[in-house]
Design a protein around this motif. Structure first.
Motif, PDB file in Angstrom:
ATOM      1  N   MET A   1       0.796  -1.111   0.026  1.00 51.64           N
ATOM      2  CA  MET A   1       0.071   0.165   0.007  1.00 51.64           C
ATOM      3  C   MET A   1       0.930   1.252  -0.154  1.00 51.64           C
TER       4      MET A   1
ATOM      5  N   SER B   1       2.593   1.747  -3.484  1.00 46.79           N
ATOM      6  CA  SER B   1       1.268   2.079  -4.515  1.00 46.79           C
ATOM      7  C   SER B   1       0.860   3.512  -4.231  1.00 46.79           C
ATOM      8  N   VAL B   2       0.484   4.152  -3.099  1.00 49.33           N
ATOM      9  CA  VAL B   2       0.133   5.232  -2.723  1.00 49.33           C
ATOM     10  C   VAL B   2       1.231   6.318  -3.354  1.00 49.33           C
TER      11      VAL B   2
ATOM     12  N   LEU C   1      -6.682   3.456  -6.571  1.00 51.63           N
ATOM     13  CA  LEU C   1      -6.045   3.963  -5.371  1.00 51.63           C
ATOM     14  C   LEU C   1      -5.681   5.239  -5.351  1.00 51.63           C
TER      15      LEU C   1
ATOM     16  N   ASN D   1      -3.808  -0.522 -10.448  1.00 52.32           N
ATOM     17  CA  ASN D   1      -3.245  -0.510  -9.104  1.00 52.32           C
ATOM     18  C   ASN D   1      -2.060  -1.452  -8.941  1.00 52.32           C
TER      19      ASN D   1
ATOM     20  N   PRO E   1      -3.000  -6.244  -5.119  1.00 56.25           N
ATOM     21  CA  PRO E   1      -4.023  -5.339  -5.890  1.00 56.25           C
ATOM     22  C   PRO E   1      -5.147  -5.819  -6.372  1.00 56.25           C
TER      23      PRO E   1
ATOM     24  N   ILE F   1      -7.384  -6.848  -3.094  1.00 61.26           N
ATOM     25  CA  ILE F   1      -8.171  -5.501  -2.810  1.00 61.26           C
ATOM     26  C   ILE F   1      -9.214  -5.096  -3.844  1.00 61.26           C
TER      27      ILE F   1
ATOM     28  N   TYR G   1       6.750   2.536   4.915  1.00 58.15           N
ATOM     29  CA  TYR G   1       5.463   2.918   4.615  1.00 58.15           C
ATOM     30  C   TYR G   1       4.975   4.439   4.940  1.00 58.15           C
TER      31      TYR G   1
ATOM     32  N   ALA H   1       3.640   6.670   2.511  1.00 55.71           N
ATOM     33  CA  ALA H   1       2.148   7.242   2.161  1.00 55.71           C
ATOM     34  C   ALA H   1       1.841   8.750   2.964  1.00 55.71           C
TER      35      ALA H   1
ATOM     36  N   LEU I   1      -4.616   3.922   8.280  1.00 60.04           N
ATOM     37  CA  LEU I   1      -4.472   2.830   7.378  1.00 60.04           C
ATOM     38  C   LEU I   1      -3.582   1.990   7.963  1.00 60.04           C
TER      39      LEU I   1
ATOM     40  N   LEU J   1     -10.387  -0.355   3.948  1.00 59.71           N
ATOM     41  CA  LEU J   1      -9.255   0.232   3.402  1.00 59.71           C
ATOM     42  C   LEU J   1      -9.125   0.922   2.228  1.00 59.71           C
TER      43      LEU J   1
ATOM     44  N   LEU K   1      -7.877   4.596   1.230  1.00 64.20           N
ATOM     45  CA  LEU K   1      -6.940   4.924   0.253  1.00 64.20           C
ATOM     46  C   LEU K   1      -7.239   5.535  -0.898  1.00 64.20           C
TER      47      LEU K   1
END
Length: 466
Positions: free
Chosen positions: A39, A42-43, A70, A85, A108, A111, A427, A431, A443, A459, A463
């Protein structure tokens, strides 16, 4: 229909019947950490122009509204949202290397499906564990004897991730052992022609070949199989065009079931600190170790040369010439550029180091060009397949002194694992600038309790920015 027991059928039965109680607590914990790590990366990529282009292209193909992209929030069908994603996850080169790159596709996908269908966190975790385990076991079936890219130019991650993602999807769709086996055979027929050359040149398509396309192809395979649209039951080994005959010189399908249920891929995950190809990490750690011990960032001219020896395929992947680095992906796959960046900053490679607005400035800097020119990358046939991510690094100083280190496991790999505190730090650093401190912490806390989460769509709510 031929129902003779085979290792693939046994693996399919295991994947269909596994429960959360069958999985060791340490593996469930590592799966949650993988979700958190994925996550974050990805963010961090969500604002990239490449994703804007991809969304525009996908909108011409799909106008569904099942699952969200996301951060941005655009809605697409589950396989398309998963594809976008997963592309984002792969774009940063910071996603983990579990089962090569399985989580870039599996998480991904899980999710996106989970948002549309209201999947519980416990079920998502089981599906993620299944996907990683299956992808790794296909790797072990044939990787040691795979054909060269000249004979079979299909990138390994595309194959492994499609196969693993199909099991993740089938598990989420509630497939039984027969349906899981059918899904596996369909997936083998849907593996994309992900050409190795596009990976080695660091092309814009690379994140799609590693993450995006396998996620959607795996999901498609599971949905096809669930509706009775099946493939040849011997798609894996048939002498008349089975997938393994194209991919490898020989293979051992017993690896599908060796120590099944007692040996887990996530018992020793493979996570990244540097935002670059995995083959560069040990070399970067070695260079930083030697430079911190022998030179300061203000006196890099003390370095006469740096010699790096890698596993032959690793040297081929990241040992390209200093010239022609024009894209972020190309920079992430060029060890000379990466080492020069690490030496100038004195720390790990971040996403900013390979930002396309930074690359021209660095390449125009005479000191940076000099550092790149001091780096040589050689193939070392003494580095075995089992140690393929290791590096032998020598730094020769201007006075002729030679300092050498051999890095078996870069930080985050093998016996040199990241701690939970380091994963949290990575993270948060990725993020929080996008989500804000409060939302990023919410998160993180939710993922820590993922096993008890009744619906993973909560979640996604965190996101997607309002």
């Amino acid at each position: 229909m031929n129902t003779v027991s085979t290792p693939l059928r046994e693996l399919s039965e295991w994947a269909a019947t596994l429960t959360i109680g069958d999985i060791p607590d340490e593996v469930v914990t590592q799966a949650k950490w993988c979700v958190l790590d994925l996550m974050g990366v990805s963010v961090a990529a969500a604002g990239d122009e490449a994703i804007t282009r991809l969304i525009a292209a996908e909108r011409k193909l799909d106008d569904s509204a099942q699952a969200r992209v996301l951060i941005r929030g655009e809605r697409f069908s589950v396989p398309v949202a998963a594809r976008i994603n997963a592309f984002a996850a792969s774009l940063t080169e910071l996603a983990d290397n579990v089962a090569v790159h399985a989580n870039e596709s599996n998480i991904p996908l899980a999710i996106a499906h989970g948002e549309h269908h209201g999947t519980a966190g416990e079920d998502l975790l089981v599906a993620v564990v299944v996907g990683a385990e299956v992808a790794r076991r296909l790797h072990d079936v044939y990787y040691d004897t795979k054909k060269s890219e000249r004979d079979f130019p299909i990138g390994v991650p595309s194959a492994l991730n499609t196969f693993g993602s199909s099991f993740t999807a089938a598990r989420l769709l509630g497939a039984g052992p027969g349906g899981m086996f059918d899904t596996a055979n369909v997936a083998l027929n849907l593996i994309a022609s992900a050409l190795e050359t596009s990976v080695l040149t660091g092309s814009m398509l690379k994140p799609m070949l590693f993450g995006g396309w396998p996620a959607s192809a795996g999901y498609t395979a599971a949905v096809y199989a669930s509706q009775g649209l099946t493939a040849a039951v011997d798609s894996l080994e048939s002498p008349s065009g089975g997938w393994l005959h194209g991919a490898a010189q020989s293979w051992n399908t017993d690896e599908f079931t060796r120590d099944l249920g007692s040996r887990w891929e996530l018992q020793r995950p493979d996570r990244k600190r540097h935002a670059s190809c995995g083959f560069s990490h040990a070399a970067l750690d070695g260079v930083l170790e030697l430079s911190h011990a022998n030179v300061s960032s203000s006196s890099l001219d003390q370095i006469d040369r740096i010699e790096v020896r890698l596993f032959p395929f690793g040297a081929q992947t990241v040992g390209g010439p200093a010239e022609g680095i024009t894209t972020s992906n190309a920079a992430k796959f060029n060890l000379r550029y990466l080492i020069a960046s690490a030496l100038q900053s004195g720390g790990v490679i971040t996403m900013k180091d390979t930002d396309e607005t930074i690359i021209p400035t660095r390449l125009a800097d005479p000191e940076f060009q000099s550092l790149m020119g001091k780096v040589s990358v050689e193939r070392d046939s003494n580095i075995t397949l089992a140690s393929r991510f290791s590096a032998d690094v020598s730094m020769v100083l201007a006075d002729g002194e030679r300092q050498t280190t051999f890095v078996q496991h870069a930080r985050g790999k093998g016996t040199n694992q990241l701690s939970k505190a380091e994963i949290n730090e990575k993270y948060t650093g990725l993020a929080a600038p996008v989500l804000g401190d409060e939302r990023a912490e919410q998160l993180r806390s939710a993922v820590d309790e993922l096993q008890s989460l009744p619906n993973v769509s909560s979640l996604v709510d965190l996101l997607v920015l309002p």
